[in-house]
Design a protein around this motif. Sequence first.
Motif, short mmCIF file in Angstrom:
data_model
loop_
_atom_site.label_atom_id
_atom_site.label_comp_id
_atom_site.label_asym_id
_atom_site.label_seq_id
_atom_site.Cartn_x
_atom_site.Cartn_y
_atom_site.Cartn_z
N UNK A 76 0.85 -1.18 0.00
CA UNK A 76 0.00 0.00 0.00
C UNK A 76 0.89 1.23 0.00
N UNK A 77 0.43 2.26 -0.70
CA UNK A 77 1.19 3.50 -0.81
C UNK A 77 0.22 4.65 -0.98
N UNK A 78 0.48 5.76 -0.30
CA UNK A 78 -0.38 6.94 -0.44
C UNK A 78 0.49 8.19 -0.57
N UNK A 79 0.01 9.19 -1.26
CA UNK A 79 0.77 10.46 -1.33
C UNK A 79 0.67 11.21 -0.01
N UNK A 80 1.67 11.99 0.28
CA UNK A 80 1.67 12.78 1.50
C UNK A 80 0.41 13.65 1.60
N UNK A 81 -0.06 14.12 0.48
CA UNK A 81 -1.18 15.07 0.50
C UNK A 81 -2.47 14.44 1.02
N UNK A 82 -2.53 13.11 1.04
CA UNK A 82 -3.72 12.43 1.53
C UNK A 82 -3.71 12.28 3.05
N UNK A 83 -2.57 12.46 3.68
CA UNK A 83 -2.47 12.31 5.13
C UNK A 83 -3.27 13.40 5.84
N UNK A 84 -3.80 13.05 7.02
CA UNK A 84 -4.48 14.03 7.87
C UNK A 84 -3.48 14.45 8.94
N UNK A 85 -3.08 15.72 8.89
CA UNK A 85 -2.08 16.23 9.82
C UNK A 85 -2.66 17.39 10.63
N UNK A 86 -2.10 17.69 11.78
CA UNK A 86 -2.60 18.85 12.55
C UNK A 86 -2.52 20.16 11.78
N UNK A 87 -1.46 20.35 11.01
CA UNK A 87 -1.32 21.59 10.25
C UNK A 87 -2.40 21.69 9.18
N UNK A 88 -2.64 20.59 8.46
CA UNK A 88 -3.69 20.60 7.45
C UNK A 88 -5.06 20.79 8.07
N UNK A 89 -5.28 20.17 9.24
CA UNK A 89 -6.56 20.29 9.92
C UNK A 89 -6.79 21.74 10.36
N UNK A 90 -5.75 22.39 10.85
CA UNK A 90 -5.88 23.78 11.30
C UNK A 90 -6.24 24.70 10.14
N UNK A 91 -5.60 24.50 9.00
CA UNK A 91 -5.91 25.33 7.84
C UNK A 91 -7.35 25.12 7.39
N UNK A 92 -7.81 23.86 7.44
CA UNK A 92 -9.19 23.58 7.05
C UNK A 92 -10.18 24.21 8.03
N UNK A 93 -9.85 24.18 9.31
CA UNK A 93 -10.72 24.79 10.31
C UNK A 93 -10.78 26.30 10.13
N UNK A 94 -9.66 26.91 9.83
CA UNK A 94 -9.63 28.36 9.61
C UNK A 94 -10.51 28.73 8.42
N UNK A 95 -10.48 27.91 7.39
CA UNK A 95 -11.29 28.18 6.21
C UNK A 95 -12.77 27.93 6.49
N UNK A 96 -13.07 26.83 7.19
CA UNK A 96 -14.46 26.48 7.47
C UNK A 96 -15.12 27.47 8.42
N UNK A 97 -14.35 27.94 9.40
CA UNK A 97 -14.90 28.88 10.38
C UNK A 97 -14.60 30.33 10.00
N UNK A 98 -14.29 30.55 8.73
CA UNK A 98 -13.95 31.89 8.25
C UNK A 98 -15.10 32.86 8.55
N UNK A 99 -14.75 34.07 8.92
CA UNK A 99 -15.76 35.05 9.27
C UNK A 99 -15.88 35.24 10.77
N UNK A 100 -15.25 34.31 11.51
CA UNK A 100 -15.28 34.41 12.97
C UNK A 100 -13.85 34.41 13.48
N UNK A 101 -12.97 35.08 12.77
CA UNK A 101 -11.55 35.09 13.12
C UNK A 101 -11.30 35.63 14.53
N UNK A 102 -12.16 36.57 14.96
CA UNK A 102 -11.96 37.13 16.29
C UNK A 102 -12.20 36.09 17.37
N UNK A 103 -12.97 35.05 17.04
CA UNK A 103 -13.27 33.98 18.00
C UNK A 103 -12.31 32.82 17.86
N UNK A 104 -11.99 32.48 16.61
CA UNK A 104 -11.26 31.25 16.36
C UNK A 104 -9.74 31.39 16.31
#
Length: 402
Positions: free
Chosen positions: A13-41
Motif C-alpha cells: 500500500x502506498x499513499x501520497x503525503x497530500x492524503x495524510x491528515x495532519x494537525x497543520x492541514x486540519x488547522x488550515x481547514x478549520x480556519x477556512x471552514x470557520x472563516x468570518x469568525x476570526x476574532x473567536x477562532x
Amino acid sequence: MAANDISADVTVVSIPFSLAVTPDGAKKALQETLKGFDDVTAGALDSFSERQLVCTYLCLHWIADRSRTVLRHGPYLDTLPSPERLMTPLHFTPNELEAFKGSNLYGATLDRRRDWEAEWAQCRDVVAAANPTWGEAFTWDRYLTTSTYLSSRAFPSTVLSSTPTLHTTPSSYPVFLPGIDALNHARAHPVSWVVSDRTSTSISTSASPEPSISLVIHTPTGAGSELLNNYGPKPNAEFILGYGFSLPNNPDDTIVLKIGGPSGASAPVPADVKFEVGRNARGAEPVWDAVLAAIGAQYGDEEEDSAMETETSVEDELCAADMLAEMAQNLYDRLPPFPPANVAELRGQVVDMLDHYLEGQRDILRSLVAFAQEKEARALQRAKEEGLDVVEEGEEEEEMEE
C-alpha cells in the motif's frame, strides 16, 4: 485480504503525503471552514492541541456541509468502524469498566476521559461561537469517536521523515495515513516504511510524482490471507486503552510505577517520575535505585563515620528490599479477580482483554517480588561477609514473641 499470492519484500500500500491528515492541514481547514469568525477562532485554534485540531476537523465532516472543498476526508471517514464497533475502555459499559477496578488501566481510563472531555468542551465552545447549530451537533460522542480513531489508527509523524520510524520524539505529532491504517497488527511482523520523493525512482511513478509513504511487507502472503502491519512493541495496557484489543501472553507487557516519598526540589525521586517494569523484572534496577535513594534520604545521617556508613548501607538495602517487595505485593493484591463475579454481563472481547491484561500484570509483579527477595538475599550475604550482626525480620518477630 490478499486477492492473489504476494511474494516477500513487496509494497502492499502506498499513499501520497497530500492524503495524510495532519494537525497543520486540519488547522488550515478549520480556519477556512470557520472563516468570518476570526476574532473567536484565531487565538483558540492556536491553543488547540494536535489531537483537538485533527478531531475537530474530522467532526466537522459530520456536522457541516461536506461539499466544502476543505473538508475532503469524508470518504475516508466513511470507511472507518462505526462507534458501536469501537472497543476501548471509554466504550465499555459501566459493568465492564468496573471489572478493571484496582488496576492501573482503570485509573488511566478515568484520567483519559477527564482530559478528553475537557478538550471536547473547549472545542465545542469554539465551534458553537462560530455556528451555534454546529455547536449543538458537536457532541461528546462524536469527539470521543474521532479521538478513538486517532489513538487507534494514527502514526507518529516520524514515519514521514526521510528515514521513517515509529519511534516518537518530543516534536513528533499524530497523523492519519488513509489506507495504510486499515491493516491490523501482528507482533514482530517484518515490515518497512519507505518514503519516496519527487526524485526517487524506486516507488514513485509518473502517476504519483509527489512524495509518498509506502508499506513493504517482508514475508509472503498467500491468497485469501490477511495483510498485516506491525505497530511496534506495545504492552497490553496501551493496546487496550488506545486500540481496543489485546494479545495473549504479550512479551512486551509492562506496569508503570511511581515511588512515594518526600516532595520538593531536594526529594531523592521527583514526584512526577514514573518507572516502567516488564516481565522478568525487566527495568527493575532503576526502581531499586529510586527506592534505595528514598530510604537513604529518610534514614541517612551524613555525620556517621565511615564504619557506620557500611552498616547503614546494608540496613538501607534490607529496608529497601522489604519496601519494594511490599509495594509489589500490595499492587498484586489490589488487582481485580478473574473471572469477575459479573462475567456473564461482559462482552467476550472485554473478558479476553481483562484476562490478557491481568495475566501480564500479575506475572510482572511476581517477578518484581522475586527481584526484591534477591536483593534482600544479597544484602544478607554481604552483611555476613562483613561480619555485621543483622537480625532478619522473621527472627526479630520470634524474639519479640518470646
